[in-house]
Write a protein that holds these residues in place. Structure first.
Motif, PDB file in Angstrom:
ATOM      1  N   ASN A   1      52.969  36.924  39.885  1.00 49.67           N
ATOM      2  CA  ASN A   1      52.133  35.746  39.637  1.00 49.67           C
ATOM      3  C   ASN A   1      52.943  34.472  39.423  1.00 49.67           C
ATOM      4  O   ASN A   1      54.112  34.501  39.026  1.00 49.67           O
ATOM      5  CB  ASN A   1      51.261  35.961  38.410  1.00 49.67           C
ATOM      6  N   HIS A   2      52.283  33.354  39.693  1.00 50.77           N
ATOM      7  CA  HIS A   2      52.739  32.038  39.254  1.00 50.77           C
ATOM      8  C   HIS A   2      51.649  31.478  38.338  1.00 50.77           C
ATOM      9  O   HIS A   2      51.010  32.234  37.616  1.00 50.77           O
ATOM     10  CB  HIS A   2      53.007  31.130  40.457  1.00 50.77           C
ATOM     11  N   GLY A   3      51.437  30.180  38.386  1.00 47.55           N
ATOM     12  CA  GLY A   3      50.404  29.595  37.541  1.00 47.55           C
ATOM     13  C   GLY A   3      49.078  29.418  38.242  1.00 47.55           C
ATOM     14  O   GLY A   3      48.022  29.384  37.607  1.00 47.55           O
ATOM     15  N   PHE A   4      49.096  29.326  39.579  1.00 44.36           N
ATOM     16  CA  PHE A   4      47.863  29.015  40.311  1.00 44.36           C
ATOM     17  C   PHE A   4      46.839  30.137  40.245  1.00 44.36           C
ATOM     18  O   PHE A   4      45.647  29.899  40.446  1.00 44.36           O
ATOM     19  CB  PHE A   4      48.176  28.653  41.768  1.00 44.36           C
ATOM     20  N   GLU A   5      47.261  31.344  39.962  1.00 52.17           N
ATOM     21  CA  GLU A   5      46.295  32.453  39.838  1.00 52.17           C
ATOM     22  C   GLU A   5      45.362  32.268  38.643  1.00 52.17           C
ATOM     23  O   GLU A   5      44.294  32.885  38.578  1.00 52.17           O
ATOM     24  CB  GLU A   5      47.022  33.795  39.686  1.00 52.17           C
ATOM     25  N   PHE A   6      45.763  31.435  37.681  1.00 49.61           N
ATOM     26  CA  PHE A   6      44.980  31.274  36.458  1.00 49.61           C
ATOM     27  C   PHE A   6      44.106  30.022  36.464  1.00 49.61           C
ATOM     28  O   PHE A   6      43.422  29.732  35.480  1.00 49.61           O
ATOM     29  CB  PHE A   6      45.922  31.242  35.252  1.00 49.61           C
ATOM     30  N   ILE A   7      44.107  29.294  37.560  1.00 46.85           N
ATOM     31  CA  ILE A   7      43.257  28.103  37.664  1.00 46.85           C
ATOM     32  C   ILE A   7      41.787  28.526  37.669  1.00 46.85           C
ATOM     33  O   ILE A   7      41.396  29.456  38.382  1.00 46.85           O
ATOM     34  CB  ILE A   7      43.588  27.312  38.939  1.00 46.85           C
ATOM     35  N   ASP A   8      41.000  27.846  36.880  1.00 42.21           N
ATOM     36  CA  ASP A   8      39.579  28.184  36.785  1.00 42.21           C
ATOM     37  C   ASP A   8      38.807  27.623  37.976  1.00 42.21           C
ATOM     38  O   ASP A   8      38.919  26.448  38.316  1.00 42.21           O
ATOM     39  CB  ASP A   8      38.997  27.629  35.481  1.00 42.21           C
ATOM     40  N   HIS A   9      38.007  28.498  38.609  1.00 39.02           N
ATOM     41  CA  HIS A   9      37.128  28.106  39.709  1.00 39.02           C
ATOM     42  C   HIS A   9      35.694  28.477  39.309  1.00 39.02           C
ATOM     43  O   HIS A   9      35.208  29.552  39.626  1.00 39.02           O
ATOM     44  CB  HIS A   9      37.509  28.834  41.005  1.00 39.02           C
ATOM     45  N   ASN A  10      35.078  27.621  38.549  1.00 38.63           N
ATOM     46  CA  ASN A  10      33.698  27.863  38.098  1.00 38.63           C
ATOM     47  C   ASN A  10      33.564  29.214  37.401  1.00 38.63           C
ATOM     48  O   ASN A  10      32.667  30.008  37.699  1.00 38.63           O
ATOM     49  CB  ASN A  10      32.734  27.783  39.279  1.00 38.63           C
ATOM     50  N   GLY A  11      34.461  29.461  36.471  1.00 38.82           N
ATOM     51  CA  GLY A  11      34.395  30.673  35.664  1.00 38.82           C
ATOM     52  C   GLY A  11      35.149  31.857  36.234  1.00 38.82           C
ATOM     53  O   GLY A  11      35.182  32.930  35.614  1.00 38.82           O
ATOM     54  N   LYS A  12      35.763  31.684  37.395  1.00 37.20           N
ATOM     55  CA  LYS A  12      36.551  32.764  38.000  1.00 37.20           C
ATOM     56  C   LYS A  12      37.981  32.287  38.209  1.00 37.20           C
ATOM     57  O   LYS A  12      38.232  31.088  38.345  1.00 37.20           O
ATOM     58  CB  LYS A  12      35.956  33.180  39.350  1.00 37.20           C
ATOM     59  N   ASN A  13      38.905  33.246  38.241  1.00 40.32           N
ATOM     60  CA  ASN A  13      40.267  32.895  38.629  1.00 40.32           C
ATOM     61  C   ASN A  13      40.869  34.016  39.467  1.00 40.32           C
ATOM     62  O   ASN A  13      40.396  35.158  39.454  1.00 40.32           O
ATOM     63  CB  ASN A  13      41.150  32.536  37.425  1.00 40.32           C
ATOM     64  N   GLY A  14      41.907  33.665  40.197  1.00 36.95           N
ATOM     65  CA  GLY A  14      42.495  34.612  41.136  1.00 36.95           C
ATOM     66  C   GLY A  14      43.082  35.848  40.488  1.00 36.95           C
ATOM     67  O   GLY A  14      43.006  36.943  41.056  1.00 36.95           O
ATOM     68  N   TYR A  15      43.640  35.692  39.287  1.00 38.01           N
ATOM     69  CA  TYR A  15      44.279  36.851  38.656  1.00 38.01           C
ATOM     70  C   TYR A  15      43.243  37.891  38.239  1.00 38.01           C
ATOM     71  O   TYR A  15      43.476  39.100  38.373  1.00 38.01           O
ATOM     72  CB  TYR A  15      45.118  36.423  37.456  1.00 38.01           C
TER      73      TYR A  15
END
Length: 305
Positions: free
Chosen positions: A180-194
């Motif tokens: 992982n880096h940091g972009f997996e934890f970006i919030d997308h309307n209550g969801k994130n990639g991680y």
């Protein structure tokens, strides 16, 4: 880089002036006998010293060994030539062996194959497997996503790719992990990639390499809380510090991350390997940074591992 001639074990030792017996003498004040008391080998992600590895791979690796690093995570495999840092994989394995170093994991360029055909991706994975077996690695690691691949829709496509690659890699006798880096934890309307990766990949095929810096930098959860979700999946860690002002990378001990408290209280049940790393922002240069981080780590943090 011009590809060097094949080198054998004896000729390499003779040419480099490095005797294997030197691995038995104290390294920077720490003897091999002392190092062996720790459960894990002290690891280094070679991306940290990518400039030095480009200019003088053997000399750089000698310094790495002299600092007490024992295990490496590799990057930059040339699948067309079958080379690491300009050396045929078998020759590079000889170099590592003669320096008393191992390579337990490698970062490979899977992001470049995100939109290519299933057959092209499968062929690339086979090439990565071949290179990994040549070095005696335990893991192949997906290390990065290009910016255009970081949407929620792309993360859902990613999980399918991770599962297929993981099964292929596991069938070859190796393990597969996602870094992982940091972009997996970006919030997308209550969801994130991680969260999508955790929930939609098969834990039998897809393990996780947790970058502790990026979790502290970008996640709402602590490393301890993330690992608690699925402890046995977190088989590798990246350990690096965070600048107190800029929040960029920093040498261990110079930054803001309280690793003493973290490592003393974190679940290590799944951990197999860890690697010190610093992607940039060096106080002096990359080689001085791995020197300073090794000194701090051995004095203050290695006792926890």
């Amino acid at each position: 880089m011009k590809e060097p001639k094949m080198v054998g074990r004896r000729s390499f030792i003779k040419q480099s002036g490095f005797l294997l017996s030197s691995a038995l003498i104290p390294l920077n004040g720490y003897s091999m006998a002392i190092m062996k008391k720790y459960k894990y080998k002290m690891g280094l992600q070679l991306f940290t010293i990518r400039d030095a590895m480009k200019n003088d791979p053997i000399g750089s690796l000698k310094t790495v060994a002299s600092l007490g690093y024992q295990d490496l995570e590799i990057y930059g495999y040339d699948v067309d030539k079958g080379t690491y840092y300009g050396y045929k994989a078998s020759d590079f394995k000889t170099i590592l062996d003669d320096l008393g170093l191992s390579a337990s994991s490698g970062h490979y360029g899977f992001s470049d194959y995100f939109d290519k055909s299933e057959d092209q991706l499968k062929q690339y994975v086979d090439q990565c497997i071949e290179g990994s077996h040549a070095l005696g690695k335990s893991y192949i690691t997906w290390p990065w996503l290009a910016p255009e691949q970081r949407t929620i829709e792309k993360f859902k496509l990613l999980t399918d790719k991770l599962n297929r690659i993981g099964e292929q890699v596991n069938d070859s006798g190796l393990g597969f992990a996602y870094h992982n880096h940091g972009f997996e934890f970006i919030d997308h309307n209550g969801k994130n990639g991680y969260d999508i990766i955790l929930s939609e990949t098969d834990p039998n095929f897809v393990k996780l390499q947790l970058d502790l810096y990026w979790v502290k930098h970008s996640s709402k959860l602590s490393p301890k809380e993330l690992i608690a979700k699925q402890p046995n999946r977190f088989v590798m860690w990246h350990i690096k510090d965070m600048d107190k002002v800029s929040r960029d990378y920093s040498e261990l001990g110079n930054g803001s991350i309280d690793y003493k408290t973290m490592l003393a209280n974190i679940d290590q049940s799944g951990l197999q390997f860890y690697y010190l790393e610093q992607g940039g922002n060096f106080a002096v240069n990359s080689m001085q940074s791995i020197t300073d981080s090794a000194t701090y780590f051995k004095k203050h943090l290695q006792k926890y591992l």
